[in-house]
Structure formats: C-alpha cells, structure tokens
Scaffold this motif. Structure first.
Motif, PDB file in Angstrom:
ATOM      1  N   LEU A 204      35.287  34.291  33.821  1.00 41.89           N
ATOM      2  CA  LEU A 204      35.602  34.127  35.231  1.00 41.89           C
ATOM      3  C   LEU A 204      37.038  34.546  35.541  1.00 41.89           C
ATOM      4  O   LEU A 204      37.306  35.118  36.599  1.00 41.89           O
ATOM      5  N   THR A 205      37.959  34.281  34.615  1.00 42.41           N
ATOM      6  CA  THR A 205      39.382  34.482  34.908  1.00 42.41           C
ATOM      7  C   THR A 205      40.002  35.721  34.254  1.00 42.41           C
ATOM      8  O   THR A 205      40.889  36.337  34.846  1.00 42.41           O
ATOM      9  N   LEU A 206      39.566  36.099  33.064  1.00 44.94           N
ATOM     10  CA  LEU A 206      40.225  37.206  32.361  1.00 44.94           C
ATOM     11  C   LEU A 206      40.103  38.544  33.090  1.00 44.94           C
ATOM     12  O   LEU A 206      41.112  39.245  33.248  1.00 44.94           O
ATOM     13  N   PRO A 207      38.902  38.952  33.545  1.00 47.94           N
ATOM     14  CA  PRO A 207      38.844  40.216  34.294  1.00 47.94           C
ATOM     15  C   PRO A 207      39.669  40.167  35.573  1.00 47.94           C
ATOM     16  O   PRO A 207      40.302  41.171  35.949  1.00 47.94           O
ATOM     17  N   ALA A 208      39.694  39.011  36.243  1.00 51.00           N
ATOM     18  CA  ALA A 208      40.483  38.884  37.467  1.00 51.00           C
ATOM     19  C   ALA A 208      41.977  38.942  37.164  1.00 51.00           C
ATOM     20  O   ALA A 208      42.756  39.557  37.908  1.00 51.00           O
ATOM     21  N   ALA A 209      42.392  38.284  36.084  1.00 52.44           N
ATOM     22  CA  ALA A 209      43.803  38.326  35.701  1.00 52.44           C
ATOM     23  C   ALA A 209      44.214  39.743  35.317  1.00 52.44           C
ATOM     24  O   ALA A 209      45.317  40.202  35.655  1.00 52.44           O
ATOM     25  N   LEU A 210      43.342  40.450  34.611  1.00 48.10           N
ATOM     26  CA  LEU A 210      43.605  41.856  34.282  1.00 48.10           C
ATOM     27  C   LEU A 210      43.728  42.687  35.552  1.00 48.10           C
ATOM     28  O   LEU A 210      44.626  43.537  35.674  1.00 48.10           O
ATOM     29  N   ALA A 211      42.840  42.441  36.503  1.00 48.74           N
ATOM     30  CA  ALA A 211      42.876  43.188  37.767  1.00 48.74           C
ATOM     31  C   ALA A 211      44.178  42.953  38.507  1.00 48.74           C
ATOM     32  O   ALA A 211      44.687  43.848  39.195  1.00 48.74           O
ATOM     33  N   GLY A 212      44.724  41.740  38.375  1.00 53.32           N
ATOM     34  CA  GLY A 212      45.993  41.428  39.035  1.00 53.32           C
ATOM     35  C   GLY A 212      47.152  42.270  38.547  1.00 53.32           C
ATOM     36  O   GLY A 212      48.161  42.419  39.251  1.00 53.32           O
ATOM     37  N   HIS A 213      47.022  42.851  37.352  1.00 53.91           N
ATOM     38  CA  HIS A 213      48.071  43.725  36.830  1.00 53.91           C
ATOM     39  C   HIS A 213      48.112  45.075  37.542  1.00 53.91           C
ATOM     40  O   HIS A 213      49.131  45.761  37.509  1.00 53.91           O
ATOM     41  N   HIS A 214      47.007  45.460  38.168  1.00 52.73           N
ATOM     42  CA  HIS A 214      46.886  46.823  38.669  1.00 52.73           C
ATOM     43  C   HIS A 214      46.564  46.917  40.152  1.00 52.73           C
ATOM     44  O   HIS A 214      46.616  48.021  40.707  1.00 52.73           O
ATOM     45  N   ALA A 215      46.224  45.808  40.799  1.00 52.43           N
ATOM     46  CA  ALA A 215      45.828  45.837  42.209  1.00 52.43           C
ATOM     47  C   ALA A 215      46.911  45.215  43.074  1.00 52.43           C
ATOM     48  O   ALA A 215      47.616  44.296  42.649  1.00 52.43           O
ATOM     49  N   ARG A 216      47.013  45.704  44.292  1.00 53.28           N
ATOM     50  CA  ARG A 216      48.005  45.182  45.225  1.00 53.28           C
ATOM     51  C   ARG A 216      47.378  44.378  46.353  1.00 53.28           C
ATOM     52  O   ARG A 216      48.080  43.920  47.247  1.00 53.28           O
ATOM     53  N   SER A 217      46.085  44.222  46.321  1.00 52.00           N
ATOM     54  CA  SER A 217      45.393  43.455  47.351  1.00 52.00           C
ATOM     55  C   SER A 217      44.277  42.656  46.696  1.00 52.00           C
ATOM     56  O   SER A 217      43.840  42.958  45.583  1.00 52.00           O
ATOM     57  N   LEU A 218      43.807  41.640  47.396  1.00 50.86           N
ATOM     58  CA  LEU A 218      42.730  40.817  46.875  1.00 50.86           C
ATOM     59  C   LEU A 218      41.435  41.623  46.751  1.00 50.86           C
ATOM     60  O   LEU A 218      40.683  41.474  45.783  1.00 50.86           O
ATOM     61  N   ALA A 219      41.189  42.494  47.727  1.00 50.40           N
ATOM     62  CA  ALA A 219      39.999  43.345  47.659  1.00 50.40           C
ATOM     63  C   ALA A 219      40.061  44.277  46.455  1.00 50.40           C
ATOM     64  O   ALA A 219      39.049  44.507  45.774  1.00 50.40           O
ATOM     65  N   GLY A 220      41.246  44.812  46.183  1.00 50.72           N
ATOM     66  CA  GLY A 220      41.420  45.661  45.009  1.00 50.72           C
ATOM     67  C   GLY A 220      41.191  44.892  43.717  1.00 50.72           C
ATOM     68  O   GLY A 220      40.592  45.409  42.767  1.00 50.72           O
ATOM     69  N   MET A 221      41.669  43.644  43.687  1.00 49.64           N
ATOM     70  CA  MET A 221      41.443  42.807  42.516  1.00 49.64           C
ATOM     71  C   MET A 221      39.954  42.575  42.291  1.00 49.64           C
ATOM     72  O   MET A 221      39.464  42.611  41.157  1.00 49.64           O
ATOM     73  N   MET A 222      39.229  42.337  43.366  1.00 53.53           N
ATOM     74  CA  MET A 222      37.793  42.083  43.255  1.00 53.53           C
ATOM     75  C   MET A 222      37.069  43.301  42.689  1.00 53.53           C
ATOM     76  O   MET A 222      36.198  43.170  41.820  1.00 53.53           O
ATOM     77  N   LEU A 223      37.438  44.492  43.159  1.00 50.21           N
ATOM     78  CA  LEU A 223      36.802  45.721  42.683  1.00 50.21           C
ATOM     79  C   LEU A 223      37.093  45.940  41.198  1.00 50.21           C
ATOM     80  O   LEU A 223      36.175  46.188  40.403  1.00 50.21           O
ATOM     81  N   ILE A 224      38.369  45.843  40.821  1.00 46.05           N
ATOM     82  CA  ILE A 224      38.743  46.085  39.420  1.00 46.05           C
ATOM     83  C   ILE A 224      38.154  45.012  38.514  1.00 46.05           C
ATOM     84  O   ILE A 224      37.676  45.304  37.407  1.00 46.05           O
ATOM     85  N   ALA A 225      38.167  43.759  38.974  1.00 43.40           N
ATOM     86  CA  ALA A 225      37.624  42.668  38.161  1.00 43.40           C
ATOM     87  C   ALA A 225      36.125  42.832  37.942  1.00 43.40           C
ATOM     88  O   ALA A 225      35.617  42.573  36.841  1.00 43.40           O
ATOM     89  N   ALA A 226      35.415  43.264  38.971  1.00 45.27           N
ATOM     90  CA  ALA A 226      33.969  43.474  38.834  1.00 45.27           C
ATOM     91  C   ALA A 226      33.681  44.590  37.840  1.00 45.27           C
ATOM     92  O   ALA A 226      32.781  44.469  36.993  1.00 45.27           O
ATOM     93  N   ILE A 227      34.459  45.684  37.926  1.00 42.87           N
ATOM     94  CA  ILE A 227      34.266  46.802  36.998  1.00 42.87           C
ATOM     95  C   ILE A 227      34.628  46.386  35.578  1.00 42.87           C
ATOM     96  O   ILE A 227      33.884  46.643  34.621  1.00 42.87           O
ATOM     97  N   ALA A 228      35.776  45.711  35.438  1.00 42.20           N
ATOM     98  CA  ALA A 228      36.229  45.295  34.108  1.00 42.20           C
ATOM     99  C   ALA A 228      35.248  44.308  33.483  1.00 42.20           C
ATOM    100  O   ALA A 228      34.903  44.424  32.298  1.00 42.20           O
TER     101      ALA A 228
END
Length: 274
Positions: A204-228
């Motif tokens: 639940l948290t690791l893909p989202a935390a990883l996404a936080g390294h590369h995204a500048r918006s919450l929507a971007g985090m959601m996209l990267i976290a889903a892919i990761a």
C-alpha cells in the motif's frame, strides 16, 4: 520464458496476474493519500484488525473475505474516531486495537476444526489460489474506488494538505477523513489477495512512497504508484513462479528493493546537481 509460456497455457496463472494487477491499481489510487497524509500507522491498525473478521467468518462457516470487508470498515470508523477525538495516547489505543483484533482472529481460527489453505493465503498471500470470479469482483470494486476518488479528489486533497484551511472553507473535513479511512480499508482487503495480511501495508505504501520521489502532484503520484505497484506484482509473481518462492513475500521484497533504489538514485541526483 517459462513464466511467459505458462501464461498462454495456464488459465489460473492469467487469473492470478489479473488479480494482482487490479489489487495493485487500487493500492496506487489510495496509497498516495496514505503517504502524503502520513497515516500509515492508522492503515496498519485497520489492516491487522481485519484478522478478527476473517477468523469469526471462518468460524461460523462464512467467507473470510466477507468478514474481512465488514471488519475493515468497522475498524476504519473506530480508529478514525479515536484519531479525531484527540485523546491522549492515541497511538497506544490504536496499537491495542491492532493487537486485540489479531488475537481475536487467532482465537477463532484455533477453535475451527481443520486446516484451510485459503485462509493461510489471506495471511501470507498466494495469488495462485485466487478463486474464479474474483477478477470481476475486484474490477467492480476498483471502478467504485476510482469513481469515489474522482468525485471527492479536490476537497480530499485540501484536507490532506491543509486541514485547518479546508475546515474554514466549509469542507466537511471529519467526514472526508473517515471516508478516506474506509477507502483505505477496502483497498487493504483488495491487496490481501496479492500479498496477504502480514505484508499488505508494504504494497500500500511502498509504490506510493516511490512515486513521491518523482511526482509533483497527487495525481502524478497515483499514476506512478499504480504503474510501479503493477510492475512489482507482475515481476514478483514471475520470480516466484520461476524460483518456486512464496508470491506475496517476493512481491514485497521486489517493492522494497525498488523503493530503496529510487531513494538512493534520488539522493545521488541531488548531490550531483547541487
């Protein structure tokens, strides 16, 4: 290559892959809210309290997954109420609820005759034991999650980043907070299918935390976290198939490795560009 070839010949493996991807997509939608709001410990309390519902349902002859959904929602509302009440030693109360929930589940499971492999899969994760029809159920729940988040994304984002300002603007902050925890509860039960109860918070948290390294918006985090999350699930399932390893543990280990690599690469980039 053995895994790819098996995908074309083994229907249960294709089903397992679809279940894992759908669960990961749900985690990608909800995980960023958990990470940004820093409520991982609340999500952990909800997740491990679920064992009580699974144990009771198993004891009375019902489906453990139904018991998990009911208990997850009840735990989310109870833990959310404790968090909002501002009582002293909030973390202790949530930790106690966490422990009591697991204890209740273990007691009911111990009093149920026989051994149930499916129940063990809920605890430790085994995508290969996914039942028929689960794909359609998970897809319906995923669509429901996406619709709800689309409807409340803007006010919920305001609550996450500046709760006091949102309250002054008339946003129902308490309702949205409890709703978020309920969505977390539903997502936790979905992720149980992939990695089991013991490791569910990691996915639940690791893909989202990883996404936080590369995204500048919450929507971007959601996209990267889903892919990761999907990549970790597919890769973990493939590795576990090739090496005859537990799928849940392999997926979480791959997610943890990906997060550490992302964290180190981010620091290296900052150092060389500073």
């Amino acid at each position: 290559m053995d895994f790819i070839n098996a995908l074309f010949t083994q229907s249960f493996l294709r089903q397992a892959l679809l279940v894992g991807v759908l669960a990961s997509l749900a985690g990608g939608l909800v995980g960023p809210y958990v990470v940004v709001r820093r409520i991982g410990y609340l999500a952990g309390g909800i997740a491990h309290t679920v064992l009580a519902g699974m144990g009771i349902a198993y004891f009375i002859g019902s489906s453990p997954i139904v018991g998990a959904f009911v208990c997850a929602i009840v735990a989310a509302l109870l833990i959310g109420s404790i968090s909002l009440s501002g009582v002293d030693q909030e973390d202790t109360l949530i930790g106690a609820l966490w422990a009591v929930g697991m204890a209740v589940g273990v007691l009911f499971i111990s009093q149920t005759p026989g051994y149930n492999a499916n129940l063990m899969s809920y605890l430790f994760g085994n995508l290969l034991l996914s039942s028929e029809g689960l794909v359609k159920v998970l897809l319906a729940i995923l669509v429901g999650l996406a619709v709800i988040l689309w409807l409340i994304h803007r006010p919920l984002t305001a609550v996450i980043f500046d709760e006091e300002f949102a309250r002054l603007r008339g946003v129902p902050t308490k309702f949205l907070y409890l709703l978020l925890l309920c969505l977390v509860a539903v997502t936790v039960v979905l992720l149980l299918q992939a990695v089991g109860l013991i490791m569910v918070i990691a996915l639940l948290t690791l893909p989202a935390a990883l996404a936080g390294h590369h995204a500048r918006s919450l929507a971007g985090m959601m996209l990267i976290a889903a892919i990761a999350g999907s990549v970790f699930t597919i890769g973990g399932l493939a590795l576990s198939w090739q090496a005859d390893l537990p799928s849940g543990a392999t997926i979480v280990l791959l997610a943890g490795t990906g997060y550490i690599i992302s964290l180190l690469s981010r620091r290296l980039i900052r150092r060389f560009t500073a």
